[in-house]
Design a protein around this motif. Structure first.
Motif, PDB file in Angstrom:
ATOM      1  N   LEU A   1       1.998  10.556  -9.760  1.00 23.94           N
ATOM      2  CA  LEU A   1       1.009  10.901 -10.783  1.00 23.94           C
ATOM      3  C   LEU A   1       0.245  12.179 -10.454  1.00 23.94           C
ATOM      4  CD1 LEU A   1      -0.374   7.301 -11.422  1.00 23.94           C
ATOM      5  CD2 LEU A   1       1.021   8.658 -13.003  1.00 23.94           C
ATOM      6  N   GLY A   2       0.545  12.776  -9.277  1.00 26.72           N
ATOM      7  CA  GLY A   2      -0.126  14.008  -8.880  1.00 26.72           C
ATOM      8  C   GLY A   2      -1.479  13.805  -8.248  1.00 26.72           C
ATOM      9  N   ASP A   3      -1.838  12.567  -7.921  1.00 26.43           N
ATOM     10  CA  ASP A   3      -3.128  12.271  -7.274  1.00 26.43           C
ATOM     11  C   ASP A   3      -2.967  12.400  -5.763  1.00 26.43           C
ATOM     12  OD1 ASP A   3      -4.102  11.687  -9.797  1.00 26.43           O
ATOM     13  OD2 ASP A   3      -3.640   9.551  -9.614  1.00 26.43           O
ATOM     14  N   THR A   4      -2.961  13.625  -5.269  1.00 22.37           N
ATOM     15  CA  THR A   4      -2.636  13.880  -3.866  1.00 22.37           C
ATOM     16  C   THR A   4      -3.602  13.189  -2.912  1.00 22.37           C
ATOM     17  OG1 THR A   4      -1.693  16.022  -4.484  1.00 22.37           O
ATOM     18  CG2 THR A   4      -2.228  15.695  -2.167  1.00 22.37           C
ATOM     19  N   ASP A   5      -4.895  13.335  -3.157  1.00 20.84           N
ATOM     20  CA  ASP A   5      -5.878  12.723  -2.254  1.00 20.84           C
ATOM     21  C   ASP A   5      -5.710  11.202  -2.223  1.00 20.84           C
ATOM     22  OD1 ASP A   5      -6.918  15.190  -1.657  1.00 20.84           O
ATOM     23  OD2 ASP A   5      -8.588  15.040  -3.081  1.00 20.84           O
ATOM     24  N   GLN A   6      -5.536  10.611  -3.408  1.00 17.52           N
ATOM     25  CA  GLN A   6      -5.365   9.153  -3.464  1.00 17.52           C
ATOM     26  C   GLN A   6      -4.074   8.721  -2.785  1.00 17.52           C
ATOM     27  OE1 GLN A   6      -7.417   6.884  -4.504  1.00 17.52           O
ATOM     28  NE2 GLN A   6      -8.995   8.124  -5.469  1.00 17.52           N
ATOM     29  N   ALA A   7      -3.003   9.514  -2.936  1.00 17.33           N
ATOM     30  CA  ALA A   7      -1.727   9.171  -2.310  1.00 17.33           C
ATOM     31  C   ALA A   7      -1.856   9.151  -0.789  1.00 17.33           C
ATOM     32  CB  ALA A   7      -0.644  10.153  -2.737  1.00 17.33           C
ATOM     33  N   VAL A   8      -2.489  10.183  -0.246  1.00 15.22           N
ATOM     34  CA  VAL A   8      -2.622  10.248   1.212  1.00 15.22           C
ATOM     35  C   VAL A   8      -3.562   9.154   1.715  1.00 15.22           C
ATOM     36  CG1 VAL A   8      -3.366  11.682   3.144  1.00 15.22           C
ATOM     37  CG2 VAL A   8      -2.066  12.699   1.260  1.00 15.22           C
ATOM     38  N   ALA A   9      -4.632   8.884   0.981  1.00 13.99           N
ATOM     39  CA  ALA A   9      -5.542   7.804   1.387  1.00 13.99           C
ATOM     40  C   ALA A   9      -4.812   6.467   1.414  1.00 13.99           C
ATOM     41  CB  ALA A   9      -6.736   7.740   0.439  1.00 13.99           C
TER      42      ALA A   9
ATOM     43  N   ARG B   1       0.835  -1.211   0.000  1.00 13.73           N
ATOM     44  CA  ARG B   1       0.000   0.000   0.000  1.00 13.73           C
ATOM     45  C   ARG B   1       0.867   1.258   0.000  1.00 13.73           C
ATOM     46  NH1 ARG B   1      -2.983  -3.963   2.328  1.00 13.73           N
ATOM     47  NH2 ARG B   1      -5.196  -3.996   1.768  1.00 13.73           N
ATOM     48  N   TYR B   2       2.050   1.193   0.627  1.00 10.08           N
ATOM     49  CA  TYR B   2       3.003   2.296   0.541  1.00 10.08           C
ATOM     50  C   TYR B   2       3.387   2.528  -0.915  1.00 10.08           C
ATOM     51  CZ  TYR B   2       7.553   4.640   0.740  1.00 10.08           C
ATOM     52  OH  TYR B   2       8.607   5.484   0.525  1.00 10.08           O
ATOM     53  N   ARG B   3       3.629   1.471  -1.672  1.00  6.91           N
ATOM     54  CA  ARG B   3       4.023   1.622  -3.074  1.00  6.91           C
ATOM     55  C   ARG B   3       2.868   2.164  -3.916  1.00  6.91           C
ATOM     56  NH1 ARG B   3       7.864  -3.670  -4.297  1.00  6.91           N
ATOM     57  NH2 ARG B   3       9.097  -3.495  -2.387  1.00  6.91           N
ATOM     58  N   VAL B   4       1.641   1.769  -3.574  1.00  7.59           N
ATOM     59  CA  VAL B   4       0.480   2.351  -4.248  1.00  7.59           C
ATOM     60  C   VAL B   4       0.438   3.860  -4.001  1.00  7.59           C
ATOM     61  CG1 VAL B   4      -2.048   2.454  -4.233  1.00  7.59           C
ATOM     62  CG2 VAL B   4      -0.881   0.229  -4.272  1.00  7.59           C
ATOM     63  N   ALA B   5       0.688   4.251  -2.749  1.00  9.47           N
ATOM     64  CA  ALA B   5       0.699   5.683  -2.427  1.00  9.47           C
ATOM     65  C   ALA B   5       1.789   6.406  -3.200  1.00  9.47           C
ATOM     66  CB  ALA B   5       0.910   5.864  -0.924  1.00  9.47           C
ATOM     67  N   TRP B   6       2.938   5.801  -3.327  1.00  9.76           N
ATOM     68  CA  TRP B   6       4.052   6.383  -4.076  1.00  9.76           C
ATOM     69  C   TRP B   6       3.630   6.639  -5.527  1.00  9.76           C
ATOM     70  CZ3 TRP B   6       9.159   3.174  -5.002  1.00  9.76           C
ATOM     71  CH2 TRP B   6      10.065   3.935  -5.731  1.00  9.76           C
ATOM     72  N   CYS B   7       2.979   5.659  -6.150  1.00  4.96           N
ATOM     73  CA  CYS B   7       2.517   5.831  -7.529  1.00  4.96           C
ATOM     74  C   CYS B   7       1.563   7.013  -7.643  1.00  4.96           C
ATOM     75  CB  CYS B   7       1.834   4.566  -8.029  1.00  4.96           C
ATOM     76  SG  CYS B   7       2.942   3.181  -8.330  1.00  4.96           S
ATOM     77  N   HIS B   8       0.592   7.070  -6.741  1.00  5.99           N
ATOM     78  CA  HIS B   8      -0.374   8.170  -6.791  1.00  5.99           C
ATOM     79  C   HIS B   8       0.328   9.516  -6.617  1.00  5.99           C
ATOM     80  CE1 HIS B   8      -4.132   6.055  -7.199  1.00  5.99           C
ATOM     81  NE2 HIS B   8      -3.881   5.268  -6.151  1.00  5.99           N
ATOM     82  N   ALA B   9       1.307   9.579  -5.722  1.00  8.88           N
ATOM     83  CA  ALA B   9       2.028  10.839  -5.513  1.00  8.88           C
ATOM     84  C   ALA B   9       2.765  11.259  -6.777  1.00  8.88           C
ATOM     85  CB  ALA B   9       3.001  10.688  -4.346  1.00  8.88           C
TER      86      ALA B   9
ATOM     87  N   ASP C   1      10.320  11.643   3.820  1.00  9.69           N
ATOM     88  CA  ASP C   1      10.352  10.805   2.626  1.00  9.69           C
ATOM     89  C   ASP C   1      10.190  11.676   1.379  1.00  9.69           C
ATOM     90  OD1 ASP C   1       9.918   8.899   0.587  1.00  9.69           O
ATOM     91  OD2 ASP C   1       8.975   7.504   1.997  1.00  9.69           O
ATOM     92  N   GLU C   2      11.256  11.717   0.562  1.00 13.01           N
ATOM     93  CA  GLU C   2      11.237  12.556  -0.630  1.00 13.01           C
ATOM     94  C   GLU C   2      10.131  12.166  -1.612  1.00 13.01           C
ATOM     95  OE1 GLU C   2      13.069  15.295  -1.657  1.00 13.01           O
ATOM     96  OE2 GLU C   2      13.580  15.352   0.473  1.00 13.01           O
ATOM     97  N   ARG C   3       9.703  10.938  -1.562  1.00 14.79           N
ATOM     98  CA  ARG C   3       8.669  10.493  -2.488  1.00 14.79           C
ATOM     99  C   ARG C   3       7.332  11.195  -2.244  1.00 14.79           C
ATOM    100  NH1 ARG C   3      10.504   4.264  -1.368  1.00 14.79           N
ATOM    101  NH2 ARG C   3      12.281   4.236  -2.792  1.00 14.79           N
ATOM    102  N   PHE C   4       7.168  11.744  -1.035  1.00 13.95           N
ATOM    103  CA  PHE C   4       5.880  12.353  -0.703  1.00 13.95           C
ATOM    104  C   PHE C   4       6.010  13.849  -0.416  1.00 13.95           C
ATOM    105  CE2 PHE C   4       5.546   7.844   0.416  1.00 13.95           C
ATOM    106  CZ  PHE C   4       4.493   7.508  -0.408  1.00 13.95           C
TER     107      PHE C   4
END
Length: 546
Positions: free
Chosen positions: A96-104, A86-94, A123-126
């Motif tokens: 891609l600019g999907d801020t809400d999805q990344a934080v969720a 799920r961390y990696r899913v958040a990384w992808c969303h971040a 974490d530089e990824r976020f």
């Protein structure tokens, strides 16, 4: 439909590309693999990995969504660790600019047990989502550094309680943190460490611990001796050179208090899977003088007067000063670097089990018994010979010399990486010469723990071995994982296990693996240079026909 042979060839090509970091070719080949076999989560994860390296985050996200549904096998801990996918899913969303999805997705990762919550702040990824309100709220549980004494300890207590609730696989016991938080101004620092330790010790988790920073001038003070518990009592088994005259002495009192009273008082501080594991861990707690003093067991926080029966059977009192050091969970074997052990001074030639207990693994031929003695002390690959290579050499020796009996000594094996041990287990289960009743013996004891316990459980399930010694220091099924974190105030290091290891049947509720030949260590045998476990084994050999 793609043929079975073509599927296997495609997987082999994809693995080869991934291993060479040829990510474009790997991604294309893994796409062919998952098209032919869409139900294998491991293949989807390898596709996600390749797409990550190509910065194809939309493609990686699509592959990870399949992995979350299908799951992956436990071949790489970085993939199967709690919350990691799920961390990696958040990384992808971040990305891609999907801020809400990344934080969720990050919130989902933390709720799933993601281990490095504190690391998310840097974490530089976020960095693109750090201003999001839910991200700030998520990090609100990360303690702040630079607090005053009372606020620092209060934050430590609250943060530890939060991590216990978040990590522990079993329902956490009632954590009465509010009363402790209110009591902080009245408690000494050492007493608060005692209370932190009690919170972790409630979890019935032998991997759990609370450690103060090595060298802390107030909290890390340790006695310059190591103790061990035997049926005859508590004895000094290792010491610094200036205290070597204490080796072999029986300890009866700590500042006038009977040893039994001190051990009873320390019991609630000992993290354990069972009572035998506790016997190994409590002797290290006995060295922590500030902890003894915080419990009113000693007169001072930096020294203790031991009431001893010296090796010459004289009764004497010796005052020992404690010095800053690094807390350990178990005795170092045979002694800490630069120290002396009792076996060094008590006999010219120690028994086999004490000769190389600091080595990773080794074996010795016993030609008169047509046997091999194999001591397996840690489940880590030695830089010069992996466990797989060692197992190959061991079983080639057994076959070449027509060995009829094998002793596997696990009594010092405190764990490691159980993913490395399969070649050894395969050799044991597949050996017609050794895997027979009366030919394979396994020595176990209180230090047989963690991955060492896993090996003992696997040998019990897959062979006709006879177990010898004393009970193991853990259970066949246990909670355990070493992924420590630090509390902000005073640098306290804590471990709370977040994995339940079901190595045996679901209904196996034993507290330990018990030996069929009960031969516990005694101080009399240690002093005489004898090994009761090997004596029990050779006694069986003498009674059985070849």
């Amino acid at each position: 439909m793609v043929s079975g042979a073509d599927q296997l060839r495609a997987v082999a090509r994809a693995e080869a590309y991934s291993s060479r970091a040829a990510w474009a070719e790997a991604a294309t080949t893994w796409e062919h693999v998952v098209a032919a076999n869409p139900v294998n989560g491991d293949h989807w994860e390898r596709l996600a990995q390749a797409r990550f390296h190509l910065a194809d985050f939309a493609g990686a996200l699509a592959a990870l969504e399949q992995v979350l549904v299908l799951g992956v096998s436990a071949t790489r801990e970085d993939t199967v660790a709690p919350g990691e996918l799920r961390y990696r899913v958040a990384w992808c969303h971040a990305e891609l600019g999907d801020t809400d999805q990344a934080v969720a997705a990050l919130c989902d990762a933390v709720a799933s047990g993601y281990r490095d919550v504190a690391g998310l702040a840097d974490d530089e990824r976020f960095r693109k989502v750090c201003g999001h309100p839910r991200f700030r709220e998520l990090l609100g549980s990360v303690p702040r550094a630079g607090l005053g004494r009372d606020d620092g300890w209060r934050t430590n207590l609250e943060a530890l309680a939060d991590e216990i609730r978040r990590r522990a696989p079993r329902p956490a016991p009632t954590l009465d943190v509010e009363a402790l938080v209110a009591a902080v101004p009245r408690l000494s620092d050492a007493r608060i460490v005692v209370e932190l330790t009690k919170l972790v010790a409630q979890l019935d988790d032998g991997h759990g611990f609370v450690e103060v920073p090595a060298g802390d001038p107030e909290l890390s003070l340790l006695l310059p001796v190591q103790f061990s518990l035997f049926p005859e009592g508590l004895f000094v088994v290792a010491a610094t050179p200036e205290h070597q005259d204490l080796l072999g002495a029986e300890v009866e009192r700590f500042d006038g208090r009977e040893v039994a009273e001190v051990l009873d008082a320390l019991g609630p501080l000992v993290n354990k899977d069972n009572e035998y594991g506790a016997r190994e861990r409590i002797v290290q707690v006995l060295r922590r003088v500030p902890i003894l003093h915080a419990l009113d067991l000693t007169h001072a926080p930096d020294r203790v007067t031991l009431g001893l029966w010296a090796p010459d059977r004289r009764s004497t009192d010796v005052t020992l000063s404690a010095t800053p050091g690094a807390w350990a969970q178990r005795n170092e074997l045979p002694a800490p670097p630069g120290w002396l052990s009792f076996s060094d001074t008590s006999t010219d030639r120690p028994p086999l089990y004490l000769r190389n207990c600091e080595a990773f693994y080794w074996f010795e031929h016993l030609p008169e018994q047509r046997a091999v003695y194999f001591q397996f002390n840690t489940i880590r690959d030695h830089p010069h010979e992996s466990i797989e290579a060692f197992a190959r050499r061991l079983f080639e020796f057994i076959d070449r010399h027509e060995i009829e009996r094998l002793v596997v000594d696990l009594r010092w094996n405190g764990g490691g990486n159980n993913m490395l041990v399969r070649p050894l287990l395969n050799g044991l289960t597949g050996s017609r010469r050794i895997n027979r009743r009366g030919s394979l013996f396994v020595v176990i004891g209180r230090r047989t723990f963690s991955a060492g316990q896993y090996v003992a459980t696997a040998i019990e399930a897959g062979t006709d071995a006879i177990f010898v010694g004393e009970p193991t220091g853990s259970r066949p099924n246990f909670v355990g994982e070493t992924t420590p974190f630090r509390l902000p105030h005073r640098g306290i290091r804590v471990n709370v296990s977040d994995v339940h290891w079901q190595n045996s049947w679901p209904f196996d509720h034993r507290r330990w693996i018990a030996p069929e030949l009960y031969a516990p260590p005694t101080f009399a045998c240690l002093r005489a240079g004898r090994d009761p476990a090997m004596e029990a084994i050779t006694g069986v050999w003498a009674a059985l026909p070849h």
